[in-house]
Design an enzyme around this catalytic site. Sequence first.
Site, short mmCIF file in Angstrom:
data_model
loop_
_atom_site.label_atom_id
_atom_site.label_comp_id
_atom_site.label_asym_id
_atom_site.label_seq_id
_atom_site.Cartn_x
_atom_site.Cartn_y
_atom_site.Cartn_z
N LYS A 36 49.80 -38.08 -25.53
CA LYS A 36 50.70 -38.46 -24.43
C LYS A 36 50.19 -39.75 -23.77
O LYS A 36 49.03 -40.15 -23.99
CB LYS A 36 50.79 -37.33 -23.41
CG LYS A 36 49.49 -37.00 -22.72
CD LYS A 36 49.68 -35.85 -21.75
CE LYS A 36 48.42 -35.64 -20.94
NZ LYS A 36 48.60 -34.70 -19.85
N TYR A 262 38.77 -67.30 -5.86
CA TYR A 262 39.50 -67.22 -4.60
C TYR A 262 38.63 -66.63 -3.49
O TYR A 262 37.78 -65.78 -3.75
CB TYR A 262 40.71 -66.30 -4.75
CG TYR A 262 41.86 -66.85 -5.55
CD1 TYR A 262 42.80 -67.69 -4.95
CD2 TYR A 262 42.03 -66.50 -6.88
CE1 TYR A 262 43.88 -68.18 -5.68
CE2 TYR A 262 43.11 -66.98 -7.62
CZ TYR A 262 44.03 -67.82 -7.01
OH TYR A 262 45.08 -68.29 -7.72
C1 LIG Z 1 48.61 -29.57 -21.33
C2 LIG Z 1 47.48 -30.42 -21.79
N1 LIG Z 1 46.72 -30.02 -22.81
C3 LIG Z 1 45.67 -30.76 -23.26
C4 LIG Z 1 45.34 -31.96 -22.67
C5 LIG Z 1 44.16 -32.73 -23.21
O1 LIG Z 1 43.12 -32.81 -22.31
P1 LIG Z 1 41.76 -33.58 -22.72
O2 LIG Z 1 42.11 -35.03 -22.83
O3 LIG Z 1 40.82 -33.28 -21.63
O4 LIG Z 1 41.34 -33.02 -24.02
C6 LIG Z 1 46.10 -32.41 -21.60
C7 LIG Z 1 45.73 -33.67 -20.93
O5 LIG Z 1 45.79 -33.85 -19.76
C8 LIG Z 1 47.19 -31.62 -21.14
O6 LIG Z 1 47.95 -32.02 -20.11
#
Ligand SMILES: Cc1ncc(COP(=O)(O)O)c(C=O)c1O
Length: 365
Positions: A36, A262
């Site tokens: 994601k 700056y």
């Molecule tokens: C529902 C869910 N599962 C798994 C993960 C993966 O987490 P991580 O990057 O700590 O492995 C996330 C990330 O936020 C998540 O939202």
Amino acid sequence: MIRTHPTWIEINLSAVASNCANIIRDTDTPLMAIVKGDAYGHGAVEVSRAAMAGGASWLGVARFGEARVLRQNGIDAPILVLGMITPNEVDEAIASNVTLTLHSLETLQLFSARARAAHQTVSAHLKVDTGMGRLGVFAEEIVSFARQAQAAGGIYIDGMYSHLAAAEVTHPLNEMQYQRFDMAVRAMEESSFRPRWVHLANSFAAFYQPQCRYNMVRVGNVILGLRIRINQPLPEYYLPVLRWKAQLASCRLLPAGWNVSYGANYITPHEELIGVIPVGYGDGLRGLPGNQIIIDGIKSPVVGRVRLDQLMVRLPHPYPMGEEIVIIGQQGDSSIWVHDLAALYQISQVDFTTLIHRRVPRIYI
Ligand SMILES: Cc1ncc(COP(=O)(O)O)c(C=O)c1O
């Protein structure tokens, strides 16, 4: 050495693949690679392909739009949308065989109505809210919710999952969430509903709470070689994936008492070699004290304000225009990694990588 751009990100895809293979081996559990947020800024399509090459069974995204991009790029692996899908997107999700999160009566009614209208079945994973206070139904309600979904028709319950809120072994919420989830799993089993995929563990739990693995781990950070905890190295066979480099734009000897950048908040105390690096906060680098870059294997301090497109450093020796600068990575014996900057800025590694601006080209290796 890549010399086309003033600054660029290198993404090592074979490191993604080998990290995935190592996670699967170390946890002895199938892997859902969490891609994601454009794989936390690394590039979802490329990282997804590499993760699949490394043995990942599933991909996890936050929104349907992210799943659509993967499908449009020919990725036909199972994909779970972890977050919201809008009513306008549901038909396309069903047609493109994307698995959705069933987390409320509203989603149940929406998915069922759309699937039945299309004479299709929507594949869904039930979300249990075990203590995150976000999406999901309570563990006590899971069986009656599953029954409702079954009775509504058009929904195939392929999985159930929950998400942990605290990434500390000692935090009592972890055990509480695990117990609640396990209760939901057992209740589903006793009602002959246990779905094919059961998953709870993120990076942290996949490694530190083996009881949370069930039959899939959902890992984002570690597939990218990011640490689970900023202060604790991963085993050395987990490889860093992201390097950020630039070319030196200029190196000049400035006289004593000369302003740099700056705001006139750095005045050279004596003659100094000042380098200009074409990277700024417009690229995602924060303008905070303690910033350094690496040149010629030597860490050099940022001086004056970091602005939108450029920053200045104090250099130990003169260097020509085009000399390679490392912002994240290793050069000689010096290294600066994402966890170092995350520690400096007091943010998470993902906060940092997701905010590296798209104008910095990603070069896939
Ligand atoms: C529902 C869910 N599962 C798994 C993960 C993966 O987490 P991580 O990057 O700590 O492995 C996330 C990330 O936020 C998540 O939202």
